[in-house]
Design an enzyme around this catalytic site. Structure first.
Site, PDB file in Angstrom:
ATOM      1  N   LYS A 107      -0.263  28.789 -18.005  1.00  0.00           N
ATOM      2  CA  LYS A 107       0.612  29.483 -17.061  1.00  0.00           C
ATOM      3  C   LYS A 107       1.953  28.757 -17.052  1.00  0.00           C
ATOM      4  O   LYS A 107       1.994  27.515 -17.097  1.00  0.00           O
ATOM      5  CB  LYS A 107      -0.014  29.462 -15.666  1.00  0.00           C
ATOM      6  CG  LYS A 107      -1.311  30.273 -15.561  1.00  0.00           C
ATOM      7  CD  LYS A 107      -1.034  31.762 -15.500  1.00  0.00           C
ATOM      8  CE  LYS A 107      -2.312  32.563 -15.231  1.00  0.00           C
ATOM      9  NZ  LYS A 107      -2.045  34.016 -15.120  1.00  0.00           N
TER      10      LYS A 107
ATOM     11  N   GLU B  17       2.826  36.308 -22.378  1.00  0.00           N
ATOM     12  CA  GLU B  17       2.268  37.395 -21.576  1.00  0.00           C
ATOM     13  C   GLU B  17       3.164  37.690 -20.376  1.00  0.00           C
ATOM     14  O   GLU B  17       3.538  36.780 -19.638  1.00  0.00           O
ATOM     15  CB  GLU B  17       0.867  36.967 -21.108  1.00  0.00           C
ATOM     16  CG  GLU B  17       0.120  38.040 -20.349  1.00  0.00           C
ATOM     17  CD  GLU B  17      -1.264  37.549 -19.913  1.00  0.00           C
ATOM     18  OE1 GLU B  17      -1.717  36.483 -20.384  1.00  0.00           O
ATOM     19  OE2 GLU B  17      -1.876  38.230 -19.092  1.00  0.00           O
TER      20      GLU B  17
ATOM     21  N   LYS C  96      -7.668  44.335 -18.096  1.00  0.00           N
ATOM     22  CA  LYS C  96      -8.513  43.904 -16.977  1.00  0.00           C
ATOM     23  C   LYS C  96      -9.041  45.175 -16.338  1.00  0.00           C
ATOM     24  O   LYS C  96      -8.229  45.991 -15.865  1.00  0.00           O
ATOM     25  CB  LYS C  96      -7.686  43.141 -15.945  1.00  0.00           C
ATOM     26  CG  LYS C  96      -7.132  41.823 -16.449  1.00  0.00           C
ATOM     27  CD  LYS C  96      -6.187  41.216 -15.428  1.00  0.00           C
ATOM     28  CE  LYS C  96      -5.669  39.873 -15.913  1.00  0.00           C
ATOM     29  NZ  LYS C  96      -4.530  39.397 -15.097  1.00  0.00           N
TER      30      LYS C  96
HETATM   31 MG    MG Z   1      -1.616  37.631 -16.988  1.00  0.00          MG
END
Ligand code: MG
Length: 370
Positions: free
Chosen positions: A163, A213, A262
């Site tokens: 991240k 991303e 997702k």
């Molecule tokens: Mg993501």
């Protein structure tokens, strides 16, 4: 198929380690669980909405509202030809995709159990093992990050996702590439940047991440196309893809070369399959993202990721990384080759610890047809 009984449970579990992204720092997860019953079979689903509305507008409270007031009363009075009809029936309800997914996925589990087949088979899966990667939150220092990466690599993961946020980005990519020359790593910005940051992403190209991303707006595809024209690193979209049409448009304008699917984000397995299929038609690989799921949500992801175009390692990792408390009897583990077995029993193929859920539940409600 007619639902004879639906139950909702709210369960809150502490995370073993706090998880930080560009938009949040989470220490607990509160998920709504749905239990559906029909013809003597039982199916389970789990919502993935975070406690705060930093990912989409949904939270456990909005999931409860949408299921309690709209979705469950509707489905209890509906005959469903099969699990994929659920999405059609709730299609008029705008947004609330995580709420829809919670019960839609429970109905898929129920249908697979009624047919005595693994959910992966009913969904069209072709893999008996899925490729596992791991998502690593933002760390206070690169040294602390290295420690975590070392530990995850020893566990067998095939790729790590880091991240990033402004102030913890370019130098992190540089330090990681220098220390791990061959590591398959990627970056996830969770929409923390704008087109003013093109230079940063050009610099990151030199460290060869597999992809970056959702660098730009959570609802954007146009600026992502502009950025993709400027950089070599493939862009992967997450937050801004909710439907197969979203995926098609993003691919057609060159906003994305990879998509993170997702099922919670898109409203369940039916739409997840459609996104998977439209990506396959365009030679766009997909992988399965994670939302810090408990065991039920994790099991659903494992079955979905057995579909053929899930050709990149996803964020579906071993259960024990996240929680001390389990709500399923067979926690998911990653093998030394970085893969995870797809359960072969009926439905999601794991034992749901119903007694534990009933004890843990902060809130419950039961529904039957009128
Ligand atoms: Mg993501």
């Amino acid at each position: 198929m007619r639902l004879e009984r639906v139950e909702l449970f709210v369960v809150r579990l502490p995370l073993k380690r706090a998880y930080e992204t560009s938009g949040s720092r989470e220490t607990h997860q509160t998920h709504v669980l749905a239990r559906v019953e029909s013809g003597g079979a039982v199916g389970w689903g789990e919502s993935v909405a975070p406690e705060q509305p930093w990912y989409s507008g949904e939270t456990p409270k909005t999931v409860w509202y949408a299921l309690d007031e709209v979705i469950i009363p509707l489905l209890l009075s509906t005959d469903l030809a099969g699990p994929s009809e659920t999405d059609t029936r709730v299609g008029w309800i705008r947004e609330h995709r995580m709420a829809k997914a919670t019960i839609e996925m429970a109905i898929w589990d129920l249908a697979a159990k009624q047919q005595a087949v693994p959910l992966s088979k009913l969904l069209g899966g072709t893999r008996d093992r899925i490729l596992c990667g791991v998502a690593i939150g933002i760390h206070p220092s690169v040294e602390a990050l290295f420690e975590t990466i070392d530990r995850e690599l020893q566990s067998g993961y095939q790729r790590v996702k880091l991240k990033i946020k402004p102030g913890a980005d370019g130098h992190v990519a540089e330090a990681v590439r220098n220390r791990y020359p061959d590591l398959a790593f990627m970056l996830d910005a969770n929409s923390a940047y704008g087109l003013a940051d093109v230079a940063l992403f050009k610099r990151i190209d030199a460290y060869h991440p597999m992809m970056v991303e959702q660098p730009l707006g959570y609802d954007d595809i146009v600026d992502h196309a502009t950025l993709q024209r400027e950089i070599a690193t493939p862009i992967c979209l997450d937050e801004s893809i909710h439907t197969a049409d979203d995926a098609r448009k993003a691919i057609e304008i060159g906003a994305t070369r990879i998509i993170n699917i997702k099922p919670g984000r898109v409203g369940g397995h039916t739409v997840a399959k459609r996104v998977h299929d439209v990506c396959a038609e365009h030679d766009i690989p997909v992988w399965c993202g994670g939302m810090l799921e408990f065991g039920i949500g994790r099991a659903h992801n494992v079955h979905l990721a057995s579909l053929p175009n899930f050709s990149l390692p996803g964020d579906v990792s071993a259960s024990e990384r996240y929680f001390e408390t389990e709500i399923i009897g067979e926690p998911f583990t990653v093998e030394s080759d970085g893969t995870m077995k797809v359960p072969t029993g009926p439905g999601i193929g794991v034992t749901v610890l119903e007694d534990a859920i009933r004890k843990l539940a902060l809130q419950t409600k039961e529904y039957r047809p009128r």
